[in-house]
Structures are given as structure tokens and as C-alpha cells.
Design a protein around this motif. Structure first.
Motif, PDB file in Angstrom:
ATOM      1  N   MET A   1       0.820  -1.210   0.000  1.00 47.33           N
ATOM      2  CA  MET A   1       0.000   0.000   0.000  1.00 47.33           C
ATOM      3  C   MET A   1       0.856   1.262   0.000  1.00 47.33           C
ATOM      4  SD  MET A   1      -3.654  -0.450   1.557  1.00 47.33           S
ATOM      5  CE  MET A   1      -3.661   1.297   1.678  1.00 47.33           C
ATOM      6  N   ARG A   2       2.158   1.136  -0.117  1.00 44.85           N
ATOM      7  CA  ARG A   2       3.037   2.286  -0.036  1.00 44.85           C
ATOM      8  C   ARG A   2       2.615   3.347  -1.054  1.00 44.85           C
ATOM      9  NH1 ARG A   2       7.891   2.890   2.288  1.00 44.85           N
ATOM     10  NH2 ARG A   2       8.033   0.641   2.680  1.00 44.85           N
ATOM     11  N   GLY A   3       2.393   4.565  -0.565  1.00 43.27           N
ATOM     12  CA  GLY A   3       2.032   5.662  -1.446  1.00 43.27           C
ATOM     13  C   GLY A   3       0.561   5.706  -1.821  1.00 43.27           C
ATOM     14  N   ARG A   4      -0.235   4.742  -1.384  1.00 39.50           N
ATOM     15  CA  ARG A   4      -1.652   4.700  -1.737  1.00 39.50           C
ATOM     16  C   ARG A   4      -2.499   4.989  -0.509  1.00 39.50           C
ATOM     17  NH1 ARG A   4      -0.831  -1.032  -4.758  1.00 39.50           N
ATOM     18  NH2 ARG A   4      -0.204  -0.263  -6.814  1.00 39.50           N
ATOM     19  N   LEU A   5      -3.527   5.809  -0.692  1.00 37.41           N
ATOM     20  CA  LEU A   5      -4.449   6.065   0.408  1.00 37.41           C
ATOM     21  C   LEU A   5      -5.420   4.916   0.610  1.00 37.41           C
ATOM     22  CD1 LEU A   5      -5.193   9.851  -0.116  1.00 37.41           C
ATOM     23  CD2 LEU A   5      -3.657   8.795   1.544  1.00 37.41           C
ATOM     24  N   GLY A   6      -5.692   4.187  -0.449  1.00 41.53           N
ATOM     25  CA  GLY A   6      -6.565   3.028  -0.363  1.00 41.53           C
ATOM     26  C   GLY A   6      -6.417   2.183  -1.599  1.00 41.53           C
ATOM     27  N   GLU A   7      -6.824   0.929  -1.496  1.00 43.64           N
ATOM     28  CA  GLU A   7      -6.746   0.064  -2.667  1.00 43.64           C
ATOM     29  C   GLU A   7      -7.812  -1.018  -2.610  1.00 43.64           C
ATOM     30  OE1 GLU A   7      -2.774  -1.454  -2.670  1.00 43.64           O
ATOM     31  OE2 GLU A   7      -3.180  -2.990  -1.161  1.00 43.64           O
ATOM     32  N   VAL A   8      -8.227  -1.412  -3.790  1.00 45.07           N
ATOM     33  CA  VAL A   8      -9.111  -2.557  -3.971  1.00 45.07           C
ATOM     34  C   VAL A   8      -8.236  -3.737  -4.374  1.00 45.07           C
ATOM     35  CG1 VAL A   8     -10.844  -3.568  -5.483  1.00 45.07           C
ATOM     36  CG2 VAL A   8     -11.202  -1.289  -4.545  1.00 45.07           C
ATOM     37  N   VAL A   9      -8.296  -4.785  -3.601  1.00 44.15           N
ATOM     38  CA  VAL A   9      -7.562  -6.007  -3.929  1.00 44.15           C
ATOM     39  C   VAL A   9      -8.558  -7.003  -4.503  1.00 44.15           C
ATOM     40  CG1 VAL A   9      -6.111  -7.866  -3.055  1.00 44.15           C
ATOM     41  CG2 VAL A   9      -5.929  -5.560  -2.065  1.00 44.15           C
ATOM     42  N   VAL A  10      -8.282  -7.463  -5.720  1.00 39.62           N
ATOM     43  CA  VAL A  10      -9.181  -8.377  -6.418  1.00 39.62           C
ATOM     44  C   VAL A  10      -8.523  -9.745  -6.519  1.00 39.62           C
ATOM     45  CG1 VAL A  10     -10.442  -8.838  -8.548  1.00 39.62           C
ATOM     46  CG2 VAL A  10     -10.186  -6.482  -7.722  1.00 39.62           C
ATOM     47  N   ASP A  11      -9.156 -10.732  -5.933  1.00 38.72           N
ATOM     48  CA  ASP A  11      -8.664 -12.112  -5.967  1.00 38.72           C
ATOM     49  C   ASP A  11      -9.230 -12.786  -7.217  1.00 38.72           C
ATOM     50  OD1 ASP A  11      -7.990 -14.746  -5.607  1.00 38.72           O
ATOM     51  OD2 ASP A  11      -8.843 -14.924  -3.594  1.00 38.72           O
ATOM     52  N   LEU A  12      -8.413 -12.880  -8.250  1.00 42.98           N
ATOM     53  CA  LEU A  12      -8.880 -13.451  -9.517  1.00 42.98           C
ATOM     54  C   LEU A  12      -9.108 -14.953  -9.421  1.00 42.98           C
ATOM     55  CD1 LEU A  12      -6.667 -11.388 -11.975  1.00 42.98           C
ATOM     56  CD2 LEU A  12      -9.087 -11.066 -11.453  1.00 42.98           C
ATOM     57  N   SER A  13      -8.480 -15.612  -8.456  1.00 46.10           N
ATOM     58  CA  SER A  13      -8.771 -17.039  -8.271  1.00 46.10           C
ATOM     59  C   SER A  13     -10.204 -17.223  -7.767  1.00 46.10           C
ATOM     60  CB  SER A  13      -7.777 -17.674  -7.297  1.00 46.10           C
ATOM     61  OG  SER A  13      -7.955 -17.187  -5.977  1.00 46.10           O
ATOM     62  N   ALA A  14     -10.712 -16.237  -7.014  1.00 44.31           N
ATOM     63  CA  ALA A  14     -12.110 -16.297  -6.587  1.00 44.31           C
ATOM     64  C   ALA A  14     -13.039 -16.125  -7.780  1.00 44.31           C
ATOM     65  CB  ALA A  14     -12.387 -15.220  -5.540  1.00 44.31           C
ATOM     66  N   VAL A  15     -12.706 -15.201  -8.681  1.00 48.29           N
ATOM     67  CA  VAL A  15     -13.501 -15.016  -9.903  1.00 48.29           C
ATOM     68  C   VAL A  15     -13.569 -16.323 -10.685  1.00 48.29           C
ATOM     69  CG1 VAL A  15     -13.595 -13.855 -12.138  1.00 48.29           C
ATOM     70  CG2 VAL A  15     -13.033 -12.548 -10.075  1.00 48.29           C
ATOM     71  N   ALA A  16     -12.419 -16.941 -10.885  1.00 50.04           N
ATOM     72  CA  ALA A  16     -12.371 -18.206 -11.628  1.00 50.04           C
ATOM     73  C   ALA A  16     -13.189 -19.287 -10.928  1.00 50.04           C
ATOM     74  CB  ALA A  16     -10.922 -18.649 -11.797  1.00 50.04           C
ATOM     75  N   GLY A  17     -13.039 -19.376  -9.616  1.00 47.85           N
ATOM     76  CA  GLY A  17     -13.800 -20.375  -8.875  1.00 47.85           C
ATOM     77  C   GLY A  17     -15.300 -20.149  -8.953  1.00 47.85           C
ATOM     78  N   ASN A  18     -15.717 -18.894  -8.980  1.00 51.40           N
ATOM     79  CA  ASN A  18     -17.148 -18.597  -9.075  1.00 51.40           C
ATOM     80  C   ASN A  18     -17.719 -18.998 -10.429  1.00 51.40           C
ATOM     81  OD1 ASN A  18     -17.093 -17.526  -6.473  1.00 51.40           O
ATOM     82  ND2 ASN A  18     -16.646 -15.464  -7.197  1.00 51.40           N
ATOM     83  N   VAL A  19     -16.935 -18.818 -11.492  1.00 49.16           N
ATOM     84  CA  VAL A  19     -17.378 -19.287 -12.814  1.00 49.16           C
ATOM     85  C   VAL A  19     -17.608 -20.785 -12.781  1.00 49.16           C
ATOM     86  CG1 VAL A  19     -16.678 -19.616 -15.221  1.00 49.16           C
ATOM     87  CG2 VAL A  19     -16.284 -17.414 -14.097  1.00 49.16           C
ATOM     88  N   ARG A  20     -16.656 -21.506 -12.225  1.00 45.60           N
ATOM     89  CA  ARG A  20     -16.788 -22.968 -12.183  1.00 45.60           C
ATOM     90  C   ARG A  20     -17.946 -23.393 -11.288  1.00 45.60           C
ATOM     91  NH1 ARG A  20     -10.909 -22.571 -12.649  1.00 45.60           N
ATOM     92  NH2 ARG A  20     -10.735 -22.285 -10.380  1.00 45.60           N
ATOM     93  N   THR A  21     -18.162 -22.669 -10.205  1.00 46.03           N
ATOM     94  CA  THR A  21     -19.267 -23.000  -9.303  1.00 46.03           C
ATOM     95  C   THR A  21     -20.610 -22.857 -10.000  1.00 46.03           C
ATOM     96  OG1 THR A  21     -18.042 -22.398  -7.301  1.00 46.03           O
ATOM     97  CG2 THR A  21     -20.449 -22.317  -7.180  1.00 46.03           C
TER      98      THR A  21
END
Length: 388
Positions: A1-21
Motif C-alpha cells: 500500500m506504499r504511497g496509496r491512500l486506499g486500494e481494492v484487492v481483487v482475488d482473480l482465483s475467486a472469480v475463476a472459482g465462481n465461474v466454475r461454481t
């Protein structure tokens, strides 16, 4: 997070798992809906993760969204479904993007663009079965399919699909679902009687994909489920095995110990009732933290839920950390994949685990879609490819 006031962290393995689900439940093809920059997650990254997990289609709102993905080298079948009546459709046709058509005006414009380009346009006709938004209904539908067949015979248009959208499949026991399904079947019959032979028929959204087999047809369009939110109970434990993909996090930028009777933020609308520690976080309503959450929302700080107190400002808000040992730079999770009430309760002053996007939606009086898409552009997006 260095230099960032905030961030969205996106877990792409979750996206992939949701497609398969979803594919495993529905046993159909999957269209991953990546409109609105992938519901705020990053359209290109989400699209690639979904395709890698077996999604055969992408769904977008506009030609702009479609062409951005094409320019990124994403070549899978794609449907774009909302357009101005005077739009020039040549770029979509040239890039082999399916164009959703709901009115005769749009159909004529698509056919004219195909004639200019010298290549047939691929269209999918949308029927209105009760939503009263886009789509053709009543007497407009037979006329639309008749003209589509005429253009198809002439070689200017190829009708690949017929589709529609349900009004409330996310409401368990929705009484109108049977009627909408019947209306869609009738629209499909009219299209086929006109001589059309659509190879692709689709109706189900995330909720219907998981719960309404009669709506599934050839593929299901998944938006909310793609991003790991239960369409029936966004604050619940995820009975379908969906994994939330988005975490919004920041860090503490100021800490102060204050006595009872201290006013907090504008107004002040909140006055402390005891000596407490106030922690400032650098996210506000410009970053998606709705002012309507005031007095209800909490964040995860120092291993506990801590309430946001006072008015949420454009760039910042104040968290009441009580007597917790909080220091400058400590991490804060606004909402995240671990979920809130799923982890054991919704008490904003303690326990309950990391708040979920569904809880933030409830606190704001809206839906998870608005929370996720409302996170401002100045909040950086970080994509994880399976690493934790």
C-alpha cells in the motif's frame, strides 16, 4: 500500500472459482458480465480470469466497453446490449461483437452499418417479458423478428440469439417467474415461426442460474455471482460456495485520544460518550463510502469491528477504536472476502469478522452492485492471481 491512500484487492482465483461454481450448478455455458469495469474489479483482468475458468462469453453494456476489451486482445464471443439509436455500428461489426437489438430503429441502423462495411452483422434480439426496460414486447416483437428475418435472408444480418432479462429472480418464490418464463417461451416461438433459427437462447441471470432450472437454456449471464456475492443474501454465509473477490482496504493516517464530550467531524453529528481513541482513515464518499452509512457502518481495525462515527467526508472518515491499541499506519479493511455476518454476527462495535460488501450495501440502503461500482477511480486496483 506504499504511497496509496486506499486500494481494492481483487482475488482473480475467486472469480475463476465462481465461474466454475455456477457452471457446475447450472450445467450450461456461462456469460461473464464485465460491464462497468467489471463491477469495479477491472474488466480486462476479470475477463481473462473468467475465460480461463471456462466462461465462453463476455457481456458488456456499450460499444466502448466492448472495443476496449477487443483492443486488449480478448477475442472470445461478446455481447454488447445498450446503444444509442444513431450509433455507428461498423466497429462492433468489424470486431465481431454481437449487437443486442431491441427496436426497429436499432435494427435498421445495424443493417445499414453492415451494408457499408460489406460484412454481415451478428445480432441478438431482446424480448421484453415484463421488466419494461429494453427489449421489444407486444406487437413490436413480431415486427422486429420479421424485419430481422428479412435482413437475414438478404445476407446483411445474422441472428445468433434471442434473449431477455428477468424482473426479480433474486426474490425466493418470486410469483412472477413462471409467467415471465412462459412469455419468453412464446417470444421464442414467434421468432422461430418467423423463420429465425437462433443458436443461442439465454434468460437466466445469477439468481436464476443458481435456482431456476427452467430459465437456463444455452447459457447463463452472471454478474453478481461472478464477483462472489450471493444474489439471494449478500450478507449471508454463501451457501452456494461463491467467494467474494473484492477487498477494500486502507490504513490509519491519524490517531488521537479524546475525552468524553468530543465532537467528531462536521456538525458535529456525533459526540463521544466516553474517553476513546479516534482513528482517521483516508477514504470517503468520493471513494465509495456512502454518507447514508453514517451511524451504521463499521470497518475491521486491530482485530475487531470498529464503528465509523460522525459524518463521512469526501476524502476521509473517523473510526471509533475505543481502547484498542491503534497506531499510525495500522491496516484497515473496509470490506473483504472473509465476509461479515458469515463470520459470526453483525455487531458493528466488536466481533462479527470483516464486514462484507453485502453489509455495506445494507448500511447504505442499496445493493452490492452500487457499492462495488461506486468505488472511485483514485482507489488503486491490485489483482492477485491466486497468491494470498
Amino acid at each position: 500500500m506504499r504511497g496509496r491512500l486506499g486500494e481494492v484487492v481483487v482475488d482473480l482465483s475467486a472469480v475463476a472459482g465462481n465461474v466454475r461454481t455456477v457452471a457446475g450448478v447450472a450445467r450450461t455455458g456461462v456469460m461473464a458480465v464485465v460491464k462497468a469495469d467489471g463491477f469495479g474489479h477491472g474488466a480486462e483482468s476479470v475477463a481473462r480470469a473468467a475465460i480461463g475458468a471456462g466462461a465462453g462469453w463476455l457481456g458488456v453494456t456499450s460499444s466502448t466497453e466492448a472495443l476496449v476489451l477487443r483492443s486488449a486482445g480478448i477475442r472470445v464471443p461478446m455481447l454488447s446490449w445498450l446503444h444509442r439509436p444513431d450509433e455507428d455500428f461498423t466497429a462492433l461489426i468489424a470486431e465481431r461483437v454481437d449487437v443486442a437489438v431491441s427496436t426497429l430503429t436499432h435494427l435498421h441502423a445495424v443493417a445499414a452499418a453492415a451494408a457499408r462495411l460489406g460484412a454481415p452483422a451478428i445480432v441478438q434480439l431482446k424480448a421484453d417479458i415484463g421488466l419494461s426496460r429494453n427489449g421489444a414486447g407486444g406487437d413490436d416483437w413480431p415486427e422486429l423478428v420479421a424485419w430481422a428475418r428479412k435482413y437475414e435472408v438478404e445476407g446483411g444480418v445474422r441472428v445468433r440469439g434471442v434473449w431477455s432479462h428477468l424482473t426479480g429472480a433474486d426474490v425466493p418464490g418470486q410469483p412472477g417467474l413462471a409467467g415471465q418464463s412462459a412469455t419468453f417461451r412464446e417470444a421464442l416461438r414467434v421468432a422461430r415461426d418467423a423463420g429465425l433459427t437462433p443458436e443461442l437462447v439465454h434468460l437466466a441471470n445469477s439468481a436464476a442460474a443458481l435456482s431456476a432450472p427452467q430459465t437456463r437454456y444455452d447459457l447463463c449471464r452472471i454478474g453478481l455471482a461472478l464477483y462472489g456475492v450471493d444474489p439471494f443474501d449478500p450478507t449471508g454465509p454463501g451457501r452456494f460456495g461463491l467467494r467474494p473477490a473484492m477487498t477494500l482496504r486502507t490504513s490509519v493516517v491519524n490517531v488521537k485520544r479524546v475525552p468524553a464530550g468530543t465532537g467528531v467531524s462536521y456538525g458535529p453529528d456525533h459526540v463521544t460518550d466516553r474517553a476513546t481513541t479516534l482513528a482517521l482513515i483516508p477514504l470517503g464518499y468520493a471513494d465509495g463510502l456512502s454518507r447514508t452509512c453514517e451511524g451504521r457502518a463499521s470497518v475491521w481495525l486491530a482485530g475487531r469491528r470498529c464503528p465509523i462515527v460522525g459524518r463521512i467526508a469526501m476524502d476521509q472518515c473517523v473510526v471509533d477504536a475505543g481502547d484498542l491499541p491503534v497506531a499510525l499506519g495500522d491496516p484497515v479493511v473496509v470490506f473483504g472476502g472473509e465476509g461479515g455476518e458469515a463470520s459470526g454476527g453483525g455487531d458493528p462495535s466488536g466481533g462479527g469478522g470483516v464486514p462484507s460488501v453485502g453489509e455495506w450495501a445494507r448500511w447504505a440502503g442499496t445493493n452490492p452492485h452500487e457499492v462495488m461500482t461506486g468505488i472511485g477511480a483514485r482507489v488503486a486496483r491490485v489483482h492477485l492471481h491466486g497468491e494470498r
